[in-house]
Design an enzyme around this catalytic site. Structure first.
Site, PDB file in Angstrom:
ATOM      1  N   ASN A   9      10.048   4.037  23.164  1.00  0.00           N
ATOM      2  CA  ASN A   9       8.939   4.255  23.938  1.00  0.00           C
ATOM      3  C   ASN A   9       9.012   5.873  24.591  1.00  0.00           C
ATOM      4  O   ASN A   9       9.900   6.088  24.999  1.00  0.00           O
ATOM      5  CB  ASN A   9       8.592   3.493  25.211  1.00  0.00           C
ATOM      6  CG  ASN A   9       7.499   3.950  26.221  1.00  0.00           C
ATOM      7  OD1 ASN A   9       6.579   4.863  25.575  1.00  0.00           O
ATOM      8  ND2 ASN A   9       7.381   3.693  27.248  1.00  0.00           N
ATOM      9  N   TRP A  10       8.333   6.781  23.508  1.00  0.00           N
ATOM     10  CA  TRP A  10       8.311   8.214  23.685  1.00  0.00           C
ATOM     11  C   TRP A  10       7.590   8.705  25.021  1.00  0.00           C
ATOM     12  O   TRP A  10       7.747   9.826  25.481  1.00  0.00           O
ATOM     13  CB  TRP A  10       7.829   9.125  22.666  1.00  0.00           C
ATOM     14  CG  TRP A  10       8.829   8.731  21.255  1.00  0.00           C
ATOM     15  CD1 TRP A  10       9.750   8.241  21.241  1.00  0.00           C
ATOM     16  CD2 TRP A  10       8.673   9.931  20.113  1.00  0.00           C
ATOM     17  NE1 TRP A  10      10.510   8.438  20.226  1.00  0.00           N
ATOM     18  CE2 TRP A  10       9.667   9.473  19.439  1.00  0.00           C
ATOM     19  CE3 TRP A  10       7.738  10.568  19.611  1.00  0.00           C
ATOM     20  CZ2 TRP A  10      10.164  10.003  18.208  1.00  0.00           C
ATOM     21  CZ3 TRP A  10       7.881  11.088  18.402  1.00  0.00           C
ATOM     22  CH2 TRP A  10       9.068  10.971  17.690  1.00  0.00           C
ATOM     23  N   LYS A  11       6.819   7.755  25.501  1.00  0.00           N
ATOM     24  CA  LYS A  11       6.059   8.054  26.819  1.00  0.00           C
ATOM     25  C   LYS A  11       5.237   9.438  26.493  1.00  0.00           C
ATOM     26  O   LYS A  11       4.644   9.518  25.285  1.00  0.00           O
ATOM     27  CB  LYS A  11       6.829   8.366  28.010  1.00  0.00           C
ATOM     28  CG  LYS A  11       7.780   7.075  28.091  1.00  0.00           C
ATOM     29  CD  LYS A  11       8.559   6.915  29.341  1.00  0.00           C
ATOM     30  CE  LYS A  11       9.471   5.583  29.335  1.00  0.00           C
ATOM     31  NZ  LYS A  11      10.127   5.660  30.858  1.00  0.00           N
ATOM     32  N   HIS A  93       3.242  -1.368  31.155  1.00  0.00           N
ATOM     33  CA  HIS A  93       4.618  -0.717  31.402  1.00  0.00           C
ATOM     34  C   HIS A  93       4.233  -0.584  32.980  1.00  0.00           C
ATOM     35  O   HIS A  93       3.258  -0.127  33.256  1.00  0.00           O
ATOM     36  CB  HIS A  93       4.525   0.546  30.702  1.00  0.00           C
ATOM     37  CG  HIS A  93       6.034   1.253  30.808  1.00  0.00           C
ATOM     38  ND1 HIS A  93       6.224   1.967  31.892  1.00  0.00           N
ATOM     39  CD2 HIS A  93       7.097   1.176  29.933  1.00  0.00           C
ATOM     40  CE1 HIS A  93       7.496   2.359  31.752  1.00  0.00           C
ATOM     41  NE2 HIS A  93       7.863   1.871  30.763  1.00  0.00           N
ATOM     42  N   GLU A  95       5.045   2.190  34.450  1.00  0.00           N
ATOM     43  CA  GLU A  95       4.437   3.432  34.946  1.00  0.00           C
ATOM     44  C   GLU A  95       2.821   3.457  34.674  1.00  0.00           C
ATOM     45  O   GLU A  95       2.159   4.036  35.645  1.00  0.00           O
ATOM     46  CB  GLU A  95       4.968   4.602  33.722  1.00  0.00           C
ATOM     47  CG  GLU A  95       6.323   4.809  34.235  1.00  0.00           C
ATOM     48  CD  GLU A  95       7.205   5.315  32.992  1.00  0.00           C
ATOM     49  OE1 GLU A  95       6.665   5.649  31.924  1.00  0.00           O
ATOM     50  OE2 GLU A  95       8.460   5.272  32.981  1.00  0.00           O
ATOM     51  N   GLU A 163      11.979  -4.834  32.035  1.00  0.00           N
ATOM     52  CA  GLU A 163      12.498  -3.633  32.553  1.00  0.00           C
ATOM     53  C   GLU A 163      12.343  -3.265  34.134  1.00  0.00           C
ATOM     54  O   GLU A 163      11.426  -2.997  34.528  1.00  0.00           O
ATOM     55  CB  GLU A 163      11.277  -2.437  32.101  1.00  0.00           C
ATOM     56  CG  GLU A 163      11.260  -2.577  30.581  1.00  0.00           C
ATOM     57  CD  GLU A 163      10.750  -1.155  29.844  1.00  0.00           C
ATOM     58  OE1 GLU A 163      11.381  -0.378  29.276  1.00  0.00           O
ATOM     59  OE2 GLU A 163       9.554  -0.593  30.407  1.00  0.00           O
ATOM     60  N   GLY A 169      14.743   5.484  33.694  1.00  0.00           N
ATOM     61  CA  GLY A 169      14.894   6.756  33.909  1.00  0.00           C
ATOM     62  C   GLY A 169      15.907   7.247  34.952  1.00  0.00           C
ATOM     63  O   GLY A 169      15.919   8.460  35.231  1.00  0.00           O
ATOM     64  N   SER A 209      17.337   2.419  30.916  1.00  0.00           N
ATOM     65  CA  SER A 209      18.628   3.343  30.746  1.00  0.00           C
ATOM     66  C   SER A 209      19.468   2.855  29.697  1.00  0.00           C
ATOM     67  O   SER A 209      20.725   3.056  29.957  1.00  0.00           O
ATOM     68  CB  SER A 209      19.206   3.434  32.251  1.00  0.00           C
ATOM     69  OG  SER A 209      18.443   4.295  33.196  1.00  0.00           O
ATOM     70  N   GLY A 230      13.588   4.455  26.303  1.00  0.00           N
ATOM     71  CA  GLY A 230      12.788   5.705  26.782  1.00  0.00           C
ATOM     72  C   GLY A 230      13.215   6.800  26.236  1.00  0.00           C
ATOM     73  O   GLY A 230      13.442   7.050  25.098  1.00  0.00           O
ATOM     74  N   GLY A 231      14.181   7.578  27.050  1.00  0.00           N
ATOM     75  CA  GLY A 231      14.871   8.995  27.032  1.00  0.00           C
ATOM     76  C   GLY A 231      15.642   9.053  25.703  1.00  0.00           C
ATOM     77  O   GLY A 231      15.391   9.786  24.947  1.00  0.00           O
TER      78      GLY A 231
END
Ligand code: 13P
Length: 249
Positions: A9-11, A93, A95, A163, A169, A209, A230-231
């Site tokens: 997920n590149w957000k 998600h 977010e 999640e 993150g 993470s 993610g990251g």
């Protein structure tokens, strides 16, 4: 057997130059033994799909509107994502639940819209730190499951990602026992609601993470069928060892 899935997920990250990461990912994992899905920002979906066509990498969206089309300025319908080359879309998600006030019923409607358009709905669930500390995690997950998952779910059209919000993150990861407890709980409830066959066929991803250093131990937990990353999905150098860990799990 559930086929394992490594999803990125590149957000809100990625511009044209980021497409080179997809090229290198496709080269390194030309014969991947697991499914690979990258969800770039909407602006890159079409070009990402073109870049990865004829490779094993699939492209997904990060959200869709509950309606197929209409007067919803700035929003994107599931059919549009499909038309741009997506095969899946993340819905619910944390977010988006937080930034856009999305509730379980909104997520359910989006998941249904995605499935109706022929996309796989990747539905996210997860508790906050306060809910975890109050020992409410399983109640929260149960409520999110009954509220967010549409009735027409199957192993082909739906994937669930657990999640924990406090792990996203932050570099904090639940213990393997905590991950296993929630994944077993989700599996049992899916079997109860959809029957053993369907319940067992739905893939459960862990997200929060996930890094090259912790991927293998997380993938060894029963009922973890992959990860939503993610990251560490932004760069091939980070995502590739996670894919490799899943392949050998
Ligand atoms: P991080 O891997 O950056 O913690 O993000 C997880 C996530 O939210 C994926 O959807």
């Amino acid at each position: 057997m559930r086929r394992k899935l490594a999803a990125g997920n590149w957000k809100m990250n990625g511009i044209s130059a980021s497409l080179t990461e997809l090229e290198s990912l496709a080269t390194v994992h030309a014969n991947a033994g697991v499914d690979i899905l990258i969800c770039p920002p909407a602006t890159l979906i079409h070009r990402a799909a073109e870049t990865t066509k004829d490779t094993g990498i699939r492209i997904g969206g990060q959200d869709c509107h509950a309606n197929a089309a209409g007067a919803h300025t700035g929003d994107i319908g599931a059919q549009m994502l499909k038309d741009a080359g997506a095969t899946a879309v993340i819905v619910g998600h944390s977010e988006r639940r937080e930034d856009h006030d999305e509730r379980n019923e909104d997520v359910r409607a989006k998941a249904k819209a995605a499935i109706d358009a022929g996309l796989t709905a990747l539905i996210c669930l997860g508790e906050s730190l306060a809910q975890r500390e109050a020992a409410n995690t399983l109640d929260i997950i149960a409520g999110q499951m009954s509220g967010s998952i549409p009735d027409l779910a199957t192993g082909e059209n739906m994937v669930i990602a657990y999640e924990p919000i406090w792990a996203i993150g932050t570099g904090k990861v639940p213990t393997l026992e905590q991950i296993g407890e929630v994944h077993d709980f989700i599996r049992t409830r899916l079997e109860r609601r959809f029957g053993e066959g369907v319940g067992r066929s739905i893939r459960l991803l862990y997200g929060g993470s996930v890094k090259p250093a912790n991927a293998a131990e997380i993938f060894a937990v029963p009922n973890v069928d992959g990860a939503l990353v993610g990251g560490a999905s932004l760069k091939t150098a980070d995502f590739s060892p996670i894919i490799s860990a899943l392949e050998t799990s």
